[in-house]
Design a protein around this motif. Structure first.
Motif, PDB file in Angstrom:
ATOM      1  N   ARG A  84       0.848  -1.185   0.000  1.00 29.93           N
ATOM      2  CA  ARG A  84       0.000   0.000   0.000  1.00 29.93           C
ATOM      3  C   ARG A  84       0.884   1.236   0.000  1.00 29.93           C
ATOM      4  NH1 ARG A  84      -4.503   2.286   4.278  1.00 29.93           N
ATOM      5  NH2 ARG A  84      -2.634   2.773   5.482  1.00 29.93           N
TER       6      ARG A  84
ATOM      7  N   TRP B 193      -1.410   8.647  -9.539  1.00 31.24           N
ATOM      8  CA  TRP B 193      -0.245   7.796  -9.295  1.00 31.24           C
ATOM      9  C   TRP B 193       0.358   7.439 -10.650  1.00 31.24           C
ATOM     10  CZ3 TRP B 193       2.244   6.752  -4.920  1.00 31.24           C
ATOM     11  CH2 TRP B 193       1.578   6.917  -3.701  1.00 31.24           C
TER      12      TRP B 193
ATOM     13  N   SER C 200      -3.052   5.308 -12.026  1.00 35.29           N
ATOM     14  CA  SER C 200      -4.400   5.537 -11.545  1.00 35.29           C
ATOM     15  C   SER C 200      -4.529   6.990 -11.120  1.00 35.29           C
ATOM     16  CB  SER C 200      -4.697   4.614 -10.351  1.00 35.29           C
ATOM     17  OG  SER C 200      -6.016   4.813  -9.874  1.00 35.29           O
TER      18      SER C 200
ATOM     19  N   THR D 159     -12.619   7.495 -10.068  1.00 37.86           N
ATOM     20  CA  THR D 159     -11.314   6.837 -10.205  1.00 37.86           C
ATOM     21  C   THR D 159     -11.112   6.314 -11.620  1.00 37.86           C
ATOM     22  OG1 THR D 159     -12.245   4.762  -9.401  1.00 37.86           O
ATOM     23  CG2 THR D 159     -11.229   6.201  -7.773  1.00 37.86           C
TER      24      THR D 159
ATOM     25  N   TYR E  67      -8.196   3.822 -13.900  1.00 35.72           N
ATOM     26  CA  TYR E  67      -7.074   2.886 -13.791  1.00 35.72           C
ATOM     27  C   TYR E  67      -6.530   2.559 -15.175  1.00 35.72           C
ATOM     28  CZ  TYR E  67      -8.847   2.150  -9.075  1.00 35.72           C
ATOM     29  OH  TYR E  67      -9.267   2.339  -7.785  1.00 35.72           O
TER      30      TYR E  67
ATOM     31  N   PHE F 217      -5.260  -2.973  -8.519  1.00 39.32           N
ATOM     32  CA  PHE F 217      -4.913  -1.778  -7.740  1.00 39.32           C
ATOM     33  C   PHE F 217      -6.181  -0.998  -7.400  1.00 39.32           C
ATOM     34  CE2 PHE F 217      -0.331  -0.992  -9.520  1.00 39.32           C
ATOM     35  CZ  PHE F 217      -0.011  -2.312  -9.232  1.00 39.32           C
ATOM     36  N   THR F 218      -6.150  -0.342  -6.244  1.00 39.14           N
ATOM     37  CA  THR F 218      -7.263   0.498  -5.826  1.00 39.14           C
ATOM     38  C   THR F 218      -6.728   1.806  -5.277  1.00 39.14           C
ATOM     39  OG1 THR F 218      -8.586  -1.451  -5.231  1.00 39.14           O
ATOM     40  CG2 THR F 218      -9.302   0.683  -4.373  1.00 39.14           C
ATOM     41  N   ILE F 219      -7.220   2.903  -5.827  1.00 34.40           N
ATOM     42  CA  ILE F 219      -6.844   4.228  -5.338  1.00 34.40           C
ATOM     43  C   ILE F 219      -7.952   4.740  -4.427  1.00 34.40           C
ATOM     44  CG2 ILE F 219      -7.869   5.470  -7.295  1.00 34.40           C
ATOM     45  CD1 ILE F 219      -5.491   7.433  -7.133  1.00 34.40           C
TER      46      ILE F 219
ATOM     47  N   TYR G 257      -4.100   6.995  -1.141  1.00 37.27           N
ATOM     48  CA  TYR G 257      -3.480   5.672  -1.082  1.00 37.27           C
ATOM     49  C   TYR G 257      -3.571   4.967  -2.429  1.00 37.27           C
ATOM     50  CZ  TYR G 257      -4.082   6.424   3.933  1.00 37.27           C
ATOM     51  OH  TYR G 257      -4.043   6.943   5.196  1.00 37.27           O
ATOM     52  N   LEU G 258      -2.654   4.043  -2.627  1.00 40.49           N
ATOM     53  CA  LEU G 258      -2.730   3.121  -3.753  1.00 40.49           C
ATOM     54  C   LEU G 258      -2.501   1.725  -3.195  1.00 40.49           C
ATOM     55  CD1 LEU G 258      -3.080   2.906  -6.858  1.00 40.49           C
ATOM     56  CD2 LEU G 258      -0.577   2.765  -6.990  1.00 40.49           C
TER      57      LEU G 258
ATOM     58  N   TYR H 142       7.394   4.630  -8.149  1.00 42.13           N
ATOM     59  CA  TYR H 142       6.028   5.143  -8.162  1.00 42.13           C
ATOM     60  C   TYR H 142       6.015   6.570  -7.607  1.00 42.13           C
ATOM     61  CZ  TYR H 142       4.095   0.629  -9.420  1.00 42.13           C
ATOM     62  OH  TYR H 142       3.778  -0.523 -10.101  1.00 42.13           O
TER      63      TYR H 142
ATOM     64  N   CYS I  87       3.449  10.236  -7.013  1.00 35.80           N
ATOM     65  CA  CYS I  87       2.119  10.837  -7.030  1.00 35.80           C
ATOM     66  C   CYS I  87       2.276  12.319  -7.370  1.00 35.80           C
ATOM     67  CB  CYS I  87       1.383  10.640  -5.717  1.00 35.80           C
ATOM     68  SG  CYS I  87       2.224  11.249  -4.241  1.00 35.80           S
TER      69      CYS I  87
END
Length: 131
Positions: free
Chosen positions: A19, A39, A52, A61, A63, A71-73, A83-84, A97, A99
């Motif tokens: 995460r 991200w 994302s 959102t 992706y 993946f979930t943002i 968060y990712l 990575y 942001c």
């Protein structure tokens, strides 16, 4: 100077999870009404690519196809953090990575904007996925 600091990277085996967190310095996300957060990642020798993003206000959102379903943002207004969550990681997810933020009217889709239009980049966080 306004920057977004990414953290939470590390070394993980394929199939594992990480995460990532994105925290701004110099401002608050406080207005999610006017700023989307994205991200991005950059693998060695490759161009930076979008992973994302989460839009302003309603938090729509978007992706990349390569991470969709894994993946979930999300964003936490109170914690001033985006968060990712990365699950089912693959070796091809290995990259630095980052942001960044984009001032955008809520009617527009953050995923329609190239990474060059985002700003407030900070140092990224390395994600390495071993096979």
């Amino acid at each position: 100077e306004v920057q977004l600091q990414a953290s939470g990277g590390g070394l993980v085996q394929a199939g594992g999870s990480l995460r990532l967190s994105c925290v701004p310095s110099g401002f608050t996300f406080g207005s999610f009404d006017t700023h989307a957060v994205g991200w991005f990642r950059q693998a060695q020798g490759k161009e930076r690519e979008g992973v994302s993003c989460i839009g302003s206000r309603r938090g729509r959102t978007v992706y990349a196809e390569t991470v969709k379903g894994r993946f979930t943002i999300s964003r936490d207004n109170a914690a001033n953090t985006v968060y990712l969550q990365m699950n089912s990681l693959k070796p091809e997810d290995t990259a630095v990575y980052y942001c960044a933020t984009l001032k955008i009217d809520p009617i527009y889709i953050c995923g329609d904007y190239d990474y060059r239009e985002y700003d407030s980049w900070g140092q990224g966080t390395q994600v390495t996925v071993s096979s």
